[in-house]
Design a protein around this motif. Sequence first.
Motif, PDB file in Angstrom:
ATOM      1  N   UNK A  46      -1.148  -1.115  25.112  1.00 58.01           N
ATOM      2  CA  UNK A  46      -1.320  -2.295  25.955  1.00 58.01           C
ATOM      3  C   UNK A  46      -1.338  -1.931  27.434  1.00 58.01           C
ATOM      4  N   UNK A  47      -0.569  -0.919  27.799  1.00 59.85           N
ATOM      5  CA  UNK A  47      -0.500  -0.529  29.203  1.00 59.85           C
ATOM      6  C   UNK A  47      -1.728   0.257  29.651  1.00 59.85           C
ATOM      7  N   UNK A  48      -2.356   0.982  28.721  1.00 55.68           N
ATOM      8  CA  UNK A  48      -3.420   1.907  29.107  1.00 55.68           C
ATOM      9  C   UNK A  48      -4.825   1.382  28.846  1.00 55.68           C
ATOM     10  N   UNK A  49      -4.960   0.347  28.027  1.00 53.18           N
ATOM     11  CA  UNK A  49      -6.287  -0.155  27.675  1.00 53.18           C
ATOM     12  C   UNK A  49      -6.399  -1.616  28.092  1.00 53.18           C
ATOM     13  N   UNK A  50      -7.108  -1.849  29.182  1.00 50.80           N
ATOM     14  CA  UNK A  50      -7.215  -3.196  29.735  1.00 50.80           C
ATOM     15  C   UNK A  50      -7.902  -4.153  28.764  1.00 50.80           C
ATOM     16  N   UNK A  51      -8.900  -3.657  28.041  1.00 49.39           N
ATOM     17  CA  UNK A  51      -9.626  -4.525  27.121  1.00 49.39           C
ATOM     18  C   UNK A  51      -8.737  -4.934  25.952  1.00 49.39           C
ATOM     19  N   UNK A  52      -7.941  -4.003  25.432  1.00 44.02           N
ATOM     20  CA  UNK A  52      -7.023  -4.334  24.350  1.00 44.02           C
ATOM     21  C   UNK A  52      -5.970  -5.326  24.840  1.00 44.02           C
ATOM     22  N   UNK A  53      -5.475  -5.083  26.044  1.00 48.40           N
ATOM     23  CA  UNK A  53      -4.444  -5.961  26.607  1.00 48.40           C
ATOM     24  C   UNK A  53      -4.968  -7.395  26.773  1.00 48.40           C
ATOM     25  N   UNK A 103       7.777  -5.224  20.351  1.00 46.08           N
ATOM     26  CA  UNK A 103       7.894  -6.050  21.533  1.00 46.08           C
ATOM     27  C   UNK A 103       6.582  -6.730  21.862  1.00 46.08           C
ATOM     28  N   UNK A 104       6.647  -7.988  22.272  1.00 48.50           N
ATOM     29  CA  UNK A 104       5.449  -8.708  22.662  1.00 48.50           C
ATOM     30  C   UNK A 104       4.847  -8.048  23.894  1.00 48.50           C
ATOM     31  N   UNK A 105       3.575  -8.356  24.165  1.00 44.09           N
ATOM     32  CA  UNK A 105       2.881  -7.647  25.223  1.00 44.09           C
ATOM     33  C   UNK A 105       3.476  -7.919  26.598  1.00 44.09           C
ATOM     34  N   UNK A 106       4.256  -9.011  26.746  1.00 47.66           N
ATOM     35  CA  UNK A 106       4.847  -9.313  28.033  1.00 47.66           C
ATOM     36  C   UNK A 106       6.277  -8.809  28.158  1.00 47.66           C
ATOM     37  N   UNK A 107       6.800  -8.178  27.098  1.00 48.54           N
ATOM     38  CA  UNK A 107       8.169  -7.696  27.130  1.00 48.54           C
ATOM     39  C   UNK A 107       8.194  -6.205  27.402  1.00 48.54           C
ATOM     40  N   UNK A 108       9.355  -5.683  27.767  1.00 51.62           N
ATOM     41  CA  UNK A 108       9.515  -4.274  28.050  1.00 51.62           C
ATOM     42  C   UNK A 108      10.304  -3.608  26.937  1.00 51.62           C
ATOM     43  N   UNK A 114      12.657  -0.503  25.665  1.00 52.45           N
ATOM     44  CA  UNK A 114      13.548   0.498  26.218  1.00 52.45           C
ATOM     45  C   UNK A 114      13.109   1.906  25.902  1.00 52.45           C
ATOM     46  N   UNK A 115      12.196   2.070  24.938  1.00 47.79           N
ATOM     47  CA  UNK A 115      11.756   3.399  24.558  1.00 47.79           C
ATOM     48  C   UNK A 115      10.866   4.026  25.618  1.00 47.79           C
ATOM     49  N   UNK A 116      10.139   3.197  26.397  1.00 48.22           N
ATOM     50  CA  UNK A 116       9.202   3.729  27.362  1.00 48.22           C
ATOM     51  C   UNK A 116       7.928   4.207  26.693  1.00 48.22           C
ATOM     52  N   UNK A 117       6.866   4.319  27.482  1.00 52.01           N
ATOM     53  CA  UNK A 117       5.591   4.773  26.937  1.00 52.01           C
ATOM     54  C   UNK A 117       5.626   6.269  26.678  1.00 52.01           C
ATOM     55  N   UNK A 118       4.922   6.744  25.653  1.00 52.17           N
ATOM     56  CA  UNK A 118       4.814   8.185  25.457  1.00 52.17           C
ATOM     57  C   UNK A 118       4.021   8.806  26.597  1.00 52.17           C
ATOM     58  N   UNK A 119       4.308  10.050  26.883  1.00 54.98           N
ATOM     59  CA  UNK A 119       3.646  10.724  28.005  1.00 54.98           C
ATOM     60  C   UNK A 119       2.231  11.143  27.659  1.00 54.98           C
ATOM     61  N   UNK A 120       1.914  11.246  26.378  1.00 58.25           N
ATOM     62  CA  UNK A 120       0.554  11.571  25.947  1.00 58.25           C
ATOM     63  C   UNK A 120      -0.003  10.420  25.125  1.00 58.25           C
ATOM     64  N   UNK A 121      -1.327  10.353  25.076  1.00 55.86           N
ATOM     65  CA  UNK A 121      -1.970   9.285  24.322  1.00 55.86           C
ATOM     66  C   UNK A 121      -1.674   9.423  22.831  1.00 55.86           C
ATOM     67  N   UNK A 122      -1.224   8.355  22.166  1.00 55.04           N
ATOM     68  CA  UNK A 122      -0.983   8.428  20.722  1.00 55.04           C
ATOM     69  C   UNK A 122      -2.245   8.845  19.981  1.00 55.04           C
ATOM     70  N   UNK A 181       2.661   1.040  20.735  1.00 54.70           N
ATOM     71  CA  UNK A 181       2.087  -0.267  21.063  1.00 54.70           C
ATOM     72  C   UNK A 181       2.145  -0.497  22.566  1.00 54.70           C
ATOM     73  N   UNK A 182       3.271  -0.172  23.167  1.00 53.22           N
ATOM     74  CA  UNK A 182       3.425  -0.366  24.607  1.00 53.22           C
ATOM     75  C   UNK A 182       2.405   0.478  25.379  1.00 53.22           C
ATOM     76  N   UNK A 183       2.211   1.727  24.956  1.00 55.32           N
ATOM     77  CA  UNK A 183       1.239   2.597  25.615  1.00 55.32           C
ATOM     78  C   UNK A 183      -0.170   2.019  25.490  1.00 55.32           C
TER      79      UNK A 183
END
Length: 291
Positions: free
Chosen positions: A191-198, A140-145, A147-155, A187-189
């Motif tokens: 982008x959501x957790x690292x502002x610099x990567x996002x 999914x692109x960085x602006x899309x959601x 359905x899997x959701x982010x993992x609860x722990x850092x990959x 990937x979603x985690x």
Amino acid sequence: MSEAFVDEIEAINSIYGDNTLVHSPQDHDATIYILTLPGGTSASLRLQFPPTYPDVPPAVLGTHSSGSAGKRGAAARDLALFRDAVSQIYEPGQVCLFDAIEKVQELLVAAGEEGHDDVGGNGDKLGDPESATATAATVPARTEQSGAGCPTTTPPWILSDPLTELKSTFIARCAPVTSPVQAASFVQHLLASDKRVRAATHNITAWRIRGPNGTSFQDCDDDGETAAGGRLLHLMQLMDLWDTMVVVTRWYGGQKLGPRRFALINQVARDAFVKAGLVAEAGGGKKKGGR
């Protein structure tokens, strides 16, 4: 031989495979090279690069070998397409091979040609011999959601050393994955957790996963860096890596790198794979292989 041409040779062979662009073994003239176009049925072309290239254009001398009558026809077609591509793309002072090769691939696809698998892009075929390989849904692109959701722990990312050239910075991270859904969630985690990567210019992704009952999945995402995801996936195929994903982040520095950027993307990806223990360092012993 100019520094720009040396970099171009390295980039072309890194992107499309070793020996894509080599000195002609049949010519004593050091300015004559053999270019093998991507795709199993494509021609090998004889090119001449004057000492002042890229200030002057390369000369397309002809085909390297013709083979059967059918291949002779394909070679003549590819030769004409490549000459046309160079004439359209070349600009004085700018290397042109990567753009010319990609232009030929586009023209072949537009003409409905088959067998030219190394076309890059999201999940496109890249000459993988595993004909039964299934393609997973695109990351999914960085602006899309997702359905899997982010993992609860850092990959469990393993990071490469950062690499900077002409103010552009590249860094790769890889992690073991067992399903396309998990890869997308990683990937979603990120982008959501690292502002610099996002905020980076590109986050290029590829993964290869062995599924149950002999199935397998592979996919990639350019994230705006045209053909980069396909090259990453091709690198993983060449290294025979499985159950692994890689994300290469690039922060653009304001100066164009040309095809050299693909060699840098591959370089940091290889570094991440080495640090993860998936492959031995050059000269450091045998490859460990994919997980």
